[in-house]
Design a protein around this motif. Structure first.
Motif, PDB file in Angstrom:
ATOM      1  N   GLN A 281       0.856  -1.173   0.000  1.00 48.81           N
ATOM      2  CA  GLN A 281       0.000   0.000   0.000  1.00 48.81           C
ATOM      3  C   GLN A 281       0.904   1.239   0.000  1.00 48.81           C
ATOM      4  O   GLN A 281       1.860   1.282   0.758  1.00 48.81           O
ATOM      5  CB  GLN A 281      -0.834  -0.052   1.268  1.00 48.81           C
ATOM      6  CG  GLN A 281      -1.808   1.057   1.396  1.00 48.81           C
ATOM      7  CD  GLN A 281      -2.800   0.741   2.516  1.00 48.81           C
ATOM      8  OE1 GLN A 281      -3.745   0.007   2.351  1.00 48.81           O
ATOM      9  NE2 GLN A 281      -2.559   1.289   3.668  1.00 48.81           N
ATOM     10  N   PRO A 282       0.650   2.228  -0.867  1.00 48.43           N
ATOM     11  CA  PRO A 282       1.548   3.383  -0.909  1.00 48.43           C
ATOM     12  C   PRO A 282       1.586   4.120   0.423  1.00 48.43           C
ATOM     13  O   PRO A 282       0.574   4.212   1.114  1.00 48.43           O
ATOM     14  CB  PRO A 282       0.955   4.257  -2.022  1.00 48.43           C
ATOM     15  CG  PRO A 282      -0.404   3.744  -2.269  1.00 48.43           C
ATOM     16  CD  PRO A 282      -0.430   2.320  -1.838  1.00 48.43           C
ATOM     17  N   MET A 283       2.756   4.615   0.787  1.00 46.46           N
ATOM     18  CA  MET A 283       2.895   5.391   2.017  1.00 46.46           C
ATOM     19  C   MET A 283       2.204   6.738   1.825  1.00 46.46           C
ATOM     20  O   MET A 283       2.038   7.195   0.704  1.00 46.46           O
ATOM     21  CB  MET A 283       4.375   5.650   2.345  1.00 46.46           C
ATOM     22  CG  MET A 283       5.230   4.410   2.438  1.00 46.46           C
ATOM     23  SD  MET A 283       4.963   3.485   3.940  1.00 46.46           S
ATOM     24  CE  MET A 283       5.598   4.625   5.141  1.00 46.46           C
ATOM     25  N   GLN A 284       1.879   7.385   2.946  1.00 44.96           N
ATOM     26  CA  GLN A 284       1.147   8.658   2.855  1.00 44.96           C
ATOM     27  C   GLN A 284       1.920   9.723   2.089  1.00 44.96           C
ATOM     28  O   GLN A 284       1.338  10.588   1.450  1.00 44.96           O
ATOM     29  CB  GLN A 284       0.831   9.203   4.248  1.00 44.96           C
ATOM     30  CG  GLN A 284      -0.345   8.543   4.905  1.00 44.96           C
ATOM     31  CD  GLN A 284       0.087   7.490   5.913  1.00 44.96           C
ATOM     32  OE1 GLN A 284       1.269   7.187   6.006  1.00 44.96           O
ATOM     33  NE2 GLN A 284      -0.852   6.947   6.648  1.00 44.96           N
ATOM     34  N   ASP A 285       3.269   9.659   2.162  1.00 44.96           N
ATOM     35  CA  ASP A 285       4.030  10.718   1.500  1.00 44.96           C
ATOM     36  C   ASP A 285       4.337  10.409   0.040  1.00 44.96           C
ATOM     37  O   ASP A 285       4.908  11.225  -0.668  1.00 44.96           O
ATOM     38  CB  ASP A 285       5.321  11.020   2.277  1.00 44.96           C
ATOM     39  CG  ASP A 285       6.123   9.761   2.552  1.00 44.96           C
ATOM     40  OD1 ASP A 285       5.673   8.677   2.140  1.00 44.96           O
ATOM     41  OD2 ASP A 285       7.185   9.866   3.168  1.00 44.96           O
ATOM     42  N   GLU A 286       3.969   9.211  -0.427  1.00 48.23           N
ATOM     43  CA  GLU A 286       4.155   8.907  -1.842  1.00 48.23           C
ATOM     44  C   GLU A 286       2.920   9.388  -2.600  1.00 48.23           C
ATOM     45  O   GLU A 286       1.852   8.806  -2.496  1.00 48.23           O
ATOM     46  CB  GLU A 286       4.303   7.398  -2.062  1.00 48.23           C
ATOM     47  CG  GLU A 286       5.578   6.820  -1.510  1.00 48.23           C
ATOM     48  CD  GLU A 286       5.560   5.299  -1.528  1.00 48.23           C
ATOM     49  OE1 GLU A 286       4.963   4.701  -2.444  1.00 48.23           O
ATOM     50  OE2 GLU A 286       6.137   4.717  -0.600  1.00 48.23           O
ATOM     51  N   VAL A 287       3.082  10.461  -3.333  1.00 53.15           N
ATOM     52  CA  VAL A 287       1.923  11.041  -4.008  1.00 53.15           C
ATOM     53  C   VAL A 287       1.763  10.404  -5.388  1.00 53.15           C
ATOM     54  O   VAL A 287       2.725  10.244  -6.132  1.00 53.15           O
ATOM     55  CB  VAL A 287       2.092  12.569  -4.154  1.00 53.15           C
ATOM     56  CG1 VAL A 287       0.825  13.198  -4.664  1.00 53.15           C
ATOM     57  CG2 VAL A 287       2.481  13.170  -2.820  1.00 53.15           C
ATOM     58  N   THR A 288       0.543  10.004  -5.687  1.00 53.49           N
ATOM     59  CA  THR A 288       0.272   9.475  -7.019  1.00 53.49           C
ATOM     60  C   THR A 288      -0.754  10.368  -7.718  1.00 53.49           C
ATOM     61  O   THR A 288      -1.632  10.933  -7.077  1.00 53.49           O
ATOM     62  CB  THR A 288      -0.306   8.040  -6.948  1.00 53.49           C
ATOM     63  OG1 THR A 288      -1.305   8.020  -5.929  1.00 53.49           O
ATOM     64  CG2 THR A 288       0.768   7.027  -6.638  1.00 53.49           C
TER      65      THR A 288
END
Lengths: 325, 204
Positions: A281-288
């Motif tokens: 699951q993407p981390m909160q700071d990885e913006v997509t």
């Protein structure tokens, strides 16, 4: 005042949702280094609806921000939180003042664990809460009835939280919600670490509440437990809801499920295929930019990497996916 | 080679025994499930087998010998909450290599990314921390792994990911595993044999 509110709900009960959350976003302001601040987005564009007499399960992995949803509805977020979007309760907007007015009365939280109980206070006083002197005797009577119903012996009410076992704590926490005669009950992870018997008992308490006309939201990562009692299941992933499915959709190989993530979740259960998909699951700071599930999706295409897919109605559920028709 | 708990009795109070004459044995390469009600003493038994609790009656034996109290413990215990099993003031690379240098192939199979190694524990999710906890416990000297509800707090996909990796590695290293869980379906899927720890504490 109260009777007026009651009439309103009864009229609305059949058609209107008791609680509507629309495009809710939540972020925290954090200090990165020195005096520089960053905004950490934990919930984005989340929409759910809870109906009276129904159980809605919000299923997602631990640490994905599910509990913050409950805290947002109750208005108990820390001061560095920024909340956007609209929450409607009983047809009216739920503002912070309104939240403070009705929480503990019309909206009740069943918290996750013992740590939410005051360790220096006897449990009966915590269950009753703050009441005026003249009502105290009455509340005491109600509390005794509830304890009896939940099979808590009379000596339990004089106990302190550390003297209770896991199952007893759970029943005490549920009692706090029942005694408030709440219309909306939010249960935050009520099941982890319970054995099968206690688990089923706990789930039945919530079923009872729904049968009495409460709207119940159960926030959990245990999809099996959710399937046992809920009417609808909202699948939560990386801070947003990807799909709202009916319980009947979860069967066989999951061909009735709409989102690839929900299908993967279903097929990963040990009694099904026990099959894992790759990635995290993407981390909160990885913006997509695109769909939040893009990296791990087996059906992704160019469109998915550009813009977040909008909700679509499919087969009596809703889904955020470009590849479903 | 097998890990044996013989006639183990334990109680925090003298007149209130949690475990009473428990016998349990795990072979190397075996995956054994342990089921029991809340409060039946499963976690206490795990702690005793892994040498965290010494004040008990009975013996923990590997291959006929007592487990050495010094050096690397061949019985490794992994807990339900990985965030409580890491030092919050250490970076992940130090936590990972505390006991031994974890080989790259183990990191690869757990999918532990290079960038995670420079993070603090609070910057990773529970599932990611649990991978670290497992990677550091599976050294070549580990002979038995005790998994006390290790995937209770993670979602189904992460659970399947973690167990598929662990099962591969323990097969390769010929490690015996004791799986503690409330989830019958998971136990049935993973284990060769299952034992029940019931209220009167007889294992059968």
């Amino acid at each position: 005042m109260r009777s007026k509110a009651k009439i309103c709900t009864e009229e609305n009960k059949k058609t209107e949702a008791l609680l509507k959350v629309k495009d809710l976003s939540l972020s925290f302001i954090q200090y990165a280094s020195g005096l520089r601040q960053t905004e950490l987005k934990v919930i984005s564009d989340l929409s759910i609806e809870a109906y009276s007499g129904k159980i809605l399960a919000v299923v997602g992995s631990s640490g994905s921000g599910k509990s913050l949803l409950a805290h947002a509805i109750l208005g108990i977020l820390p001061s560095n939180a920024i909340l956007n979007g609209r929450i409607e309760y009983d047809g009216k907007e739920l503002t912070q003042e309104k939240k403070e007015e009705i929480r503990g009365k019309e909206i009740a939280l069943v918290p996750q664990s013992t740590t939410y109980l005051d360790p220096l206070m006897r449990v009966s006083n915590q269950v009753i809460g703050c009441v005026e002197k003249e009502n105290e005797g009455l509340m005491k009577k109600v509390q005794r009835e509830i304890f009896q119903k939940y099979d808590l012996k009379p000596n339990v009410e004089r106990m302190f939280p550390h003297e209770l076992s896991g199952g007893m704590t759970r029943r005490v926490l549920v009692s706090t919600a029942v005694i408030s005669s709440a219309k909306l009950v939010i249960a935050d992870e009520p099941t982890p670490g319970l054995d099968e018997k206690t688990l089923n008992e706990t789930l039945n308490y919530f079923k009872d509440m729904a049968n009495k006309g409460c709207a119940v939201i159960i926030i959990t990562h245990d999809i099996e437990a959710a399937l046992k009692i809920s009417d609808k299941i909202a699948v939560f992933y990386a801070g947003t809801v990807l799909e709202v499915a009916n319980v009947e959709d979860f069967k066989n190989n999951g061909e009735n499920l709409r989102h690839p993530y929900t299908r993967a979740l279903w097929n990963a259960l040990p009694q099904n295929k026990f099959q894992a998909i790759k990635g995290h699951q993407p981390m909160q700071d990885e913006v997509t930019d695109g769909c939040i599930f893009y990296e791990r999706c087996s059906k992704k295409n160019v469109l998915c990497s550009k813009g977040i897919p909008q909700f679509k109605d499919v087969n009596g559920g809703v889904v955020r996916c470009n590849n479903v028709s | 080679m097998c890990l044996k708990g013989e006639n183990i009795s334990f109680g925090y109070k003298r007149n209130n025994l949690i475990l009473n004459n428990v016998n349990i044995s795990v072979d190397r390469g075996e995956v054994l499930g342990l089921i029991g009600d809340s409060g039946s003493g499963k976690s206490t038994l795990c702690k005793i087998l892994a040498g965290y609790e010494n004040n008990h009656k009975g013996n923990v034996i590997i291959d006929g010998k007592k487990v050495p109290s010094k050096g690397y413990n061949p019985v490794q215990l992994v807990f339900q909450h990985p965030e409580k099993a890491v030092n919050p003031k250490w970076k992940m690379k130090d936590i990972l290599n505390e006991g031994h240098i974890v080989p790259q192939d183990i990191l690869d199979s757990f999918g532990i990314k290079k960038s995670w190694l420079n993070r603090w524990p609070n910057e990773l999710s529970g599932g990611e921390l649990q991978r670290f906890a497992l990677a550091r416990s599976l050294s070549p000297e580990t002979k038995f792994l005790i998994a006390d509800e290790i995937t209770t707090m993670v979602d189904a996909i992460t659970q399947a990911q973690i167990w598929n990796i662990v099962l591969d590695i323990v097969k390769e290293l010929n490690i015996g595993v004791l799986v503690v869980s409330h989830e019958k379906n998971l136990i049935n899927k993973l284990c060769d044999n299952v034992v029940y720890l019931d209220a009167i504490n007889s294992v059968n």
